[in-house]
Design a protein around this motif. Structure first.
Motif, mmCIF file in Angstrom:
data_model
loop_
_atom_site.group_PDB
_atom_site.id
_atom_site.type_symbol
_atom_site.label_atom_id
_atom_site.label_comp_id
_atom_site.label_asym_id
_atom_site.label_seq_id
_atom_site.Cartn_x
_atom_site.Cartn_y
_atom_site.Cartn_z
ATOM 1 N N UNK A 76 -33.883 29.895 34.899
ATOM 2 C CA UNK A 76 -34.563 30.508 36.208
ATOM 3 C C UNK A 76 -35.429 30.060 36.514
ATOM 4 N N UNK A 77 -35.427 27.982 36.379
ATOM 5 C CA UNK A 77 -36.074 27.280 38.067
ATOM 6 C C UNK A 77 -35.417 26.598 38.811
ATOM 7 N N UNK A 78 -36.259 26.101 39.629
ATOM 8 C CA UNK A 78 -35.925 25.353 40.374
ATOM 9 C C UNK A 78 -36.797 23.611 39.893
ATOM 10 N N UNK A 79 -35.798 23.261 41.147
ATOM 11 C CA UNK A 79 -36.426 21.362 39.890
ATOM 12 C C UNK A 79 -37.878 21.134 40.399
ATOM 13 N N UNK A 80 -38.363 21.588 41.485
ATOM 14 C CA UNK A 80 -39.879 21.502 41.627
ATOM 15 C C UNK A 80 -41.059 22.671 40.818
ATOM 16 N N UNK A 81 -40.924 23.367 40.185
ATOM 17 C CA UNK A 81 -41.467 24.197 38.900
ATOM 18 C C UNK A 81 -41.170 23.758 37.539
ATOM 19 N N UNK A 82 -40.419 22.487 37.207
ATOM 20 C CA UNK A 82 -40.220 22.049 36.012
ATOM 21 C C UNK A 82 -41.284 20.214 35.917
ATOM 22 N N UNK A 83 -41.246 19.985 34.568
ATOM 23 C CA UNK A 83 -42.137 18.478 34.952
ATOM 24 C C UNK A 83 -41.010 18.356 33.678
ATOM 25 N N UNK A 84 -40.226 16.930 34.124
ATOM 26 C CA UNK A 84 -39.194 16.622 32.624
ATOM 27 C C UNK A 84 -40.429 15.200 32.265
ATOM 28 N N UNK A 85 -40.333 15.518 30.963
ATOM 29 C CA UNK A 85 -40.837 14.322 29.857
ATOM 30 C C UNK A 85 -39.699 13.991 28.995
ATOM 31 N N UNK A 86 -38.976 12.828 28.649
ATOM 32 C CA UNK A 86 -38.264 12.409 28.173
ATOM 33 C C UNK A 86 -39.009 10.200 27.731
ATOM 34 N N UNK A 87 -37.959 9.676 26.668
ATOM 35 C CA UNK A 87 -38.141 8.497 26.249
ATOM 36 C C UNK A 87 -37.022 8.154 27.401
ATOM 37 N N UNK A 88 -36.467 8.342 27.603
ATOM 38 C CA UNK A 88 -34.803 7.461 28.201
ATOM 39 C C UNK A 88 -34.541 7.897 30.316
ATOM 40 N N UNK A 89 -34.821 6.733 30.809
ATOM 41 C CA UNK A 89 -35.015 6.147 32.498
ATOM 42 C C UNK A 89 -33.451 6.512 32.181
ATOM 43 N N UNK A 90 -32.622 6.330 31.654
ATOM 44 C CA UNK A 90 -31.031 6.180 31.799
ATOM 45 C C UNK A 90 -29.802 7.741 31.903
ATOM 46 N N UNK A 91 -30.422 8.386 30.222
ATOM 47 C CA UNK A 91 -30.130 9.235 29.440
ATOM 48 C C UNK A 91 -30.544 10.515 30.628
ATOM 49 N N UNK A 92 -31.734 11.064 31.034
ATOM 50 C CA UNK A 92 -32.992 11.569 31.669
ATOM 51 C C UNK A 92 -33.888 11.765 33.383
ATOM 52 N N UNK A 93 -33.616 10.376 32.948
ATOM 53 C CA UNK A 93 -34.576 10.089 34.424
ATOM 54 C C UNK A 93 -34.198 10.071 36.203
ATOM 55 N N UNK A 94 -32.898 9.117 34.834
ATOM 56 C CA UNK A 94 -31.937 8.896 36.102
ATOM 57 C C UNK A 94 -31.164 10.040 37.083
ATOM 58 N N UNK A 95 -30.496 10.954 36.452
ATOM 59 C CA UNK A 95 -30.236 12.182 36.605
ATOM 60 C C UNK A 95 -31.613 13.447 36.858
#
Length: 138
Positions: A76-95
């Motif tokens: 129940x959030x919008x993109x500006x309400x979260x912080x996305x943390x990952x070790x994968x630019x390809x699978x996580x940070x690009x999308x």
């Protein structure tokens, strides 16, 4: 035949960093595994996750954008309400960037190329993760 499940633990410092971070923000896992493995992953990390979302539950794997849409809807959030943390630019940070998530943290473990143009904060030590959220060093 019995299933052989991995039993290795988290990288050093991960449990401590996530537990510390959970004092300030709710923790969520979004993983490209089935639900049983996702639950085991959360247990192995020994951190207080509020929500665990598996690829099996979403019906898609990251980097499919539908995985991120599912996460937004479930939380129940919008993109500006979260912080996305990952070790994968390809699978996580690009999308994540495509979906409008501006607050991103990249834990660089040396497995993928640094794609700094995606607009994340890069760290190499998980102990620095709580610092990205403004928490003082222990």
């Amino acid at each position: 035949m019995d299933e052989i499940a991995p039993t290795w633990g988290p990288y050093p410092g991960v449990t401590e960093a996530l537990t510390r971070l959970a004092e300030a923000v709710p923790l969520v896992i979004v993983t490209n595994s089935d639900t049983a493995h996702a639950e085991r992953l959360a247990e192995n990390l020994k951190a207080p996750f509020e929500v665990v979302i598996s690829a099996e539950e979403m019906g898609v794997y990251k980097p499919r954008l539908r995985a991120f849409e599912y996460m937004f809807d479930k939380l129940g959030v919008t993109p500006d309400e979260i912080v996305h943390v990952s070790a994968s630019p390809m699978y996580d940070h690009r999308p994540a960037a495509i979906m409008g998530i501006e607050n991103k943290g990249y834990v660089d473990r040396g497995f993928e190329h640094d794609e700094h143009w995606l607009g994340y904060e890069r760290i190499t030590d998980i102990a620095d993760l709580p610092v990205l959220f403004g928490l003082p060093r222990p």
